[in-house]
Design a protein around this motif. Structure first.
Motif, PDB file in Angstrom:
ATOM      1  N   LEU A 288       0.947   5.548   6.021  1.00  8.69           N
ATOM      2  CA  LEU A 288      -0.458   5.316   6.366  1.00  8.69           C
ATOM      3  C   LEU A 288      -1.290   6.523   5.939  1.00  8.69           C
ATOM      4  O   LEU A 288      -0.763   7.616   5.703  1.00  8.69           O
ATOM      5  N   GLN A 289      -2.581   6.324   5.874  1.00  5.83           N
ATOM      6  CA  GLN A 289      -3.498   7.420   5.628  1.00  5.83           C
ATOM      7  C   GLN A 289      -3.524   8.337   6.856  1.00  5.83           C
ATOM      8  O   GLN A 289      -3.031   7.971   7.932  1.00  5.83           O
ATOM      9  N   PRO A 290      -4.100   9.547   6.730  1.00  3.90           N
ATOM     10  CA  PRO A 290      -4.142  10.464   7.875  1.00  3.90           C
ATOM     11  C   PRO A 290      -4.789   9.823   9.107  1.00  3.90           C
ATOM     12  O   PRO A 290      -5.745   9.060   9.005  1.00  3.90           O
ATOM     13  N   ALA A 407      -1.745   3.998   2.943  1.00  2.00           N
ATOM     14  CA  ALA A 407      -1.991   4.983   1.890  1.00  2.00           C
ATOM     15  C   ALA A 407      -1.813   4.333   0.520  1.00  2.00           C
ATOM     16  O   ALA A 407      -1.149   3.297   0.377  1.00  2.00           O
ATOM     17  N   ALA A 408      -2.375   4.961  -0.500  1.00  2.00           N
ATOM     18  CA  ALA A 408      -2.297   4.420  -1.859  1.00  2.00           C
ATOM     19  C   ALA A 408      -0.863   4.333  -2.362  1.00  2.00           C
ATOM     20  O   ALA A 408      -0.542   3.506  -3.224  1.00  2.00           O
ATOM     21  N   GLU A 409       0.029   5.172  -1.831  1.00  2.00           N
ATOM     22  CA  GLU A 409       1.416   5.211  -2.306  1.00  2.00           C
ATOM     23  C   GLU A 409       2.210   3.948  -1.979  1.00  2.00           C
ATOM     24  O   GLU A 409       3.344   3.787  -2.449  1.00  2.00           O
ATOM     25  N   VAL A 410       1.641   3.050  -1.157  1.00  2.00           N
ATOM     26  CA  VAL A 410       2.416   1.865  -0.762  1.00  2.00           C
ATOM     27  C   VAL A 410       2.788   1.016  -1.965  1.00  2.00           C
ATOM     28  O   VAL A 410       3.867   0.414  -1.993  1.00  2.00           O
ATOM     29  N   GLU A 411       1.936   0.951  -2.975  1.00  3.70           N
ATOM     30  CA  GLU A 411       2.250   0.082  -4.114  1.00  3.70           C
ATOM     31  C   GLU A 411       3.523   0.535  -4.806  1.00  3.70           C
ATOM     32  O   GLU A 411       4.436  -0.279  -5.037  1.00  3.70           O
ATOM     33  N   GLU A 412       3.608   1.796  -5.154  1.00  2.77           N
ATOM     34  CA  GLU A 412       4.809   2.269  -5.848  1.00  2.77           C
ATOM     35  C   GLU A 412       6.034   2.145  -4.961  1.00  2.77           C
ATOM     36  O   GLU A 412       7.139   1.844  -5.436  1.00  2.77           O
TER      37      GLU A 412
END
Length: 425
Positions: A288-290, A407-412
């Protein structure tokens, strides 16, 4: 391969709380289309799998576990052998049990309890009717969806975006009897079933699509699994840059259009589905984001969205208790493979970019990507969507008791894990 199919009507008998639109303030007032649950059991002599589809919004993690445990008790299928899916109709009954859910005061307790036994008995009925089948896969164009994220000067708005990405393909898995007649059709397409609103119960366009296929193919049971439809909405527009609701004839027309696309696929070139049969299930941790500060949560206590205000109060109570707020969520990824064919299921409201990317990276395998399956942990945007914001990014996460958006990293993270699981299948 052997297969068995069973079908049961799960339409509520009286007024119930409905799911899909948070603004509803009373129970249902009638039925425009009956709801059904269907179970397809596959058996290769060594391994069994049960695919259960329901004309419901979907299942939260708690209810999903409860249903799978009951299926194990009554039908003997381990939880990892069961795929439990909702068509995501927004005109069906509320079934969530999670006490932390935003709709904690709107649960149909009796209906939900009866549903658990109904689905378990359904799987047992399908398992009792096994017969020899052959299977094949097909696809065809279908354009009933439109992207619902429109960039404006004031940010992303939920409006028709004719230039936005879609996945304009219906994917179809067919099981045929020894005499060549179809026993079961499993179709998948990525588009929110939000043609209708108000207070009438029904299956929206997926219900009518299943009807159309069953009417055209006598003796066949049609099933629907929703694809990566997080940012996809039915092409029911008002000509002024907005979406419209209804009338129900539109849902019927759109569903019949999808049904015709399924029939088109089945009448064309198909790929045989045969070979090694297996299933695997994993949970993937998504960051998740902060986490917002206590002061930020306090600023939402008087939010005009009453559900966000309740969420903010819940977050503050967790902080005041000395507990830590979560910083990730667990996504359930389940893969069913038969030879080169792969069914990938994800327990979230996944946006369409995942479908396009995974199909491309898994090619030339015939693939069905199904979201809204084996649980529901909210909308999951693509990496590109995160900085844009919008409902799928930062306007809905609080409905799922999350302290912050994904968070943006979920896609990868998701794509890498799906590719790994499929390569090992």
């Amino acid at each position: 391969m052997k297969a068995g199919i069973a079908k049961v009507d799960i339409t509520p008998e009286g007024p119930v709380w409905m799911s899909g639109y948070a603004a509803r303030d009373r129970r249902s007032e009638g039925v425009y289309h009956n709801l059904f649950a269907k179970a397809l059991v596959l058996d290769n002599g060594e391994t069994q799998a049960a695919i259960v589809t329901t004309d419901l919004i979907g299942f939260d993690e708690q209810k999903c576990d409860e249903v799978k445990e009951r299926i194990q008790d009554l039908a003997g299928f381990a939880p990892d052998q069961v795929i439990l899916s909702g068509t995501h109709t927004h005109t069906g009954p509320e079934i969530e049990f999670d006490p932390s859910s935003y709709n904690r005061d709107r649960v149909n307790v009796e209906y939900s309890r009866e549903l658990t036994d109904t689905l378990a008995n359904l799987v047992r009925a399908a398992a009792d009717k096994l017969e020899e089948v052959t299977m094949d896969f097909a696809s065809a164009p279908c354009t009933i969806a439109v992207n619902r994220r429109l960039k404006t000067e004031s940010g992303i708005k939920m409006r028709p975006n004719p230039a936005g990405i879609t996945d304009p393909v219906v994917s179809v898995l067919r099981a045929s009897r020894e005499d060549g007649t179809p026993l079961a059709i499993l179709m998948s397409y990525p588009c929110h079933p939000t043609t209708l609103g108000d207070y009438l119960i029904g299956g929206d366009y997926p219900g009518y699509a299943q009807d159309a296929v069953e009417e055209a193919l006598e003796g066949c049971t049609a099933m629907f699994m929703l694809g990566c439809a997080g940012d996809q909405k039915v092409r029911n527009v008002d000509g002024r840059g907005g979406f419209r609701k209804g009338p129900f004839q539109v849902a019927q027309s759109i569903g019949e259009e999808l049904g015709r696309a399924v029939l088109l696929a089945l009448g064309g070139d198909t790929k045989p589905v045969e070979g090694l049969f297996g299933m695997q299930t994993e949970t993937v941790s998504l960051p998740l984001q902060p986490t917002p500060s206590r002061e930020e949560f306090e600023s939402w206590l008087d939010d005009k969205n009453r559900f966000r205000a309740v969420w903010a109060k819940d977050m503050i109570e967790i902080l005041d208790s000395g507990e830590n707020l979560i910083n990730d969520r667990s996504l359930t990824v389940q893969v069913l493979n038969i030879g080169s064919f792969v069914l990938v299921t994800l327990s979230a409201e996944i946006c369409v970019g995942y479908s396009l990317r995974l199909k491309s990276e898994l090619a030339p395998r015939p693939v069905i990507i199904s979201a809204f399956t084996n649980g529901m942990i909210g909308y999951i945007p693509t990496e590109a969507m995160v900085p844009e914001g919008g409902y799928e990014v930062d306007g809905s996460y609080f409905y799922h008791s999350m302290p912050a958006p994904y968070a943006a990293e979920v896609e990868e993270t998701i794509v890498a894990n799906v590719n790994r699981m499929v390569s090992n299948s």
